[in-house]
Design a protein around this motif. Structure first.
Motif, PDB file in Angstrom:
ATOM      1  N   LYS A  60     -18.957 -12.555  33.282  1.00 13.79           N
ATOM      2  CA  LYS A  60     -19.655 -11.324  33.610  1.00 13.79           C
ATOM      3  C   LYS A  60     -19.744 -11.148  35.127  1.00 13.79           C
ATOM      4  O   LYS A  60     -19.551 -10.047  35.642  1.00 13.79           O
ATOM      5  N   ASN A  73     -17.941  -8.083  37.187  1.00 13.20           N
ATOM      6  CA  ASN A  73     -18.727  -7.152  37.989  1.00 13.20           C
ATOM      7  C   ASN A  73     -18.339  -7.190  39.460  1.00 13.20           C
ATOM      8  O   ASN A  73     -18.380  -6.171  40.132  1.00 13.20           O
ATOM      9  N   SER A  74     -17.962  -8.324  39.984  1.00 14.49           N
ATOM     10  CA  SER A  74     -17.651  -8.422  41.405  1.00 14.49           C
ATOM     11  C   SER A  74     -16.280  -7.840  41.728  1.00 14.49           C
ATOM     12  O   SER A  74     -16.052  -7.401  42.845  1.00 14.49           O
ATOM     13  N   LYS A 130     -16.251  -3.616  42.501  1.00 15.45           N
ATOM     14  CA  LYS A 130     -17.037  -2.982  43.552  1.00 15.45           C
ATOM     15  C   LYS A 130     -16.146  -2.732  44.762  1.00 15.45           C
ATOM     16  O   LYS A 130     -15.605  -3.650  45.345  1.00 15.45           O
TER      17      LYS A 130
END
Length: 83
Positions: free
Chosen positions: A61, A65-66, A69
């Motif tokens: 996760k 998510n990283s 961005k």
């Protein structure tokens, strides 16, 4: 009818087995410390695998998510020009 001063802690009876899964005797009779130790030893491999799986999911996760961005904002330099 008497009025209760606080709410009940549970809305139903707990669904626990009344016999020990190690010695097959009633949990209400005797001491089950030896049974508890045997159960912990037997379950330790299961919990190790479970916690490894939880950590792997957490890392997936975080990686997911990283990676998405991106900074799309424009920055302004000291001279006032946009970069």
């Amino acid at each position: 009818m008497s009025q209760q001063t606080r709410p009940r802690l549970a809305s139903h009876a707990l669904d626990l087995p009344n016999h020990c899964d190690i010695c097959n005797r009633a949990r209400s009779s005797g001491n089950h410390q030896a049974c508890s130790k045997a159960r912990q030893t037997r379950q330790s491999a299961y919990w190790d695998a479970y916690m490894t799986n939880v950590e792997a999911k957490r890392m997936q996760k975080a990686n997911r998510n990283s990676g998405h961005k991106t900074d799309t904002r424009r920055t302004v330099t000291a001279s006032g020009a946009q970069a």
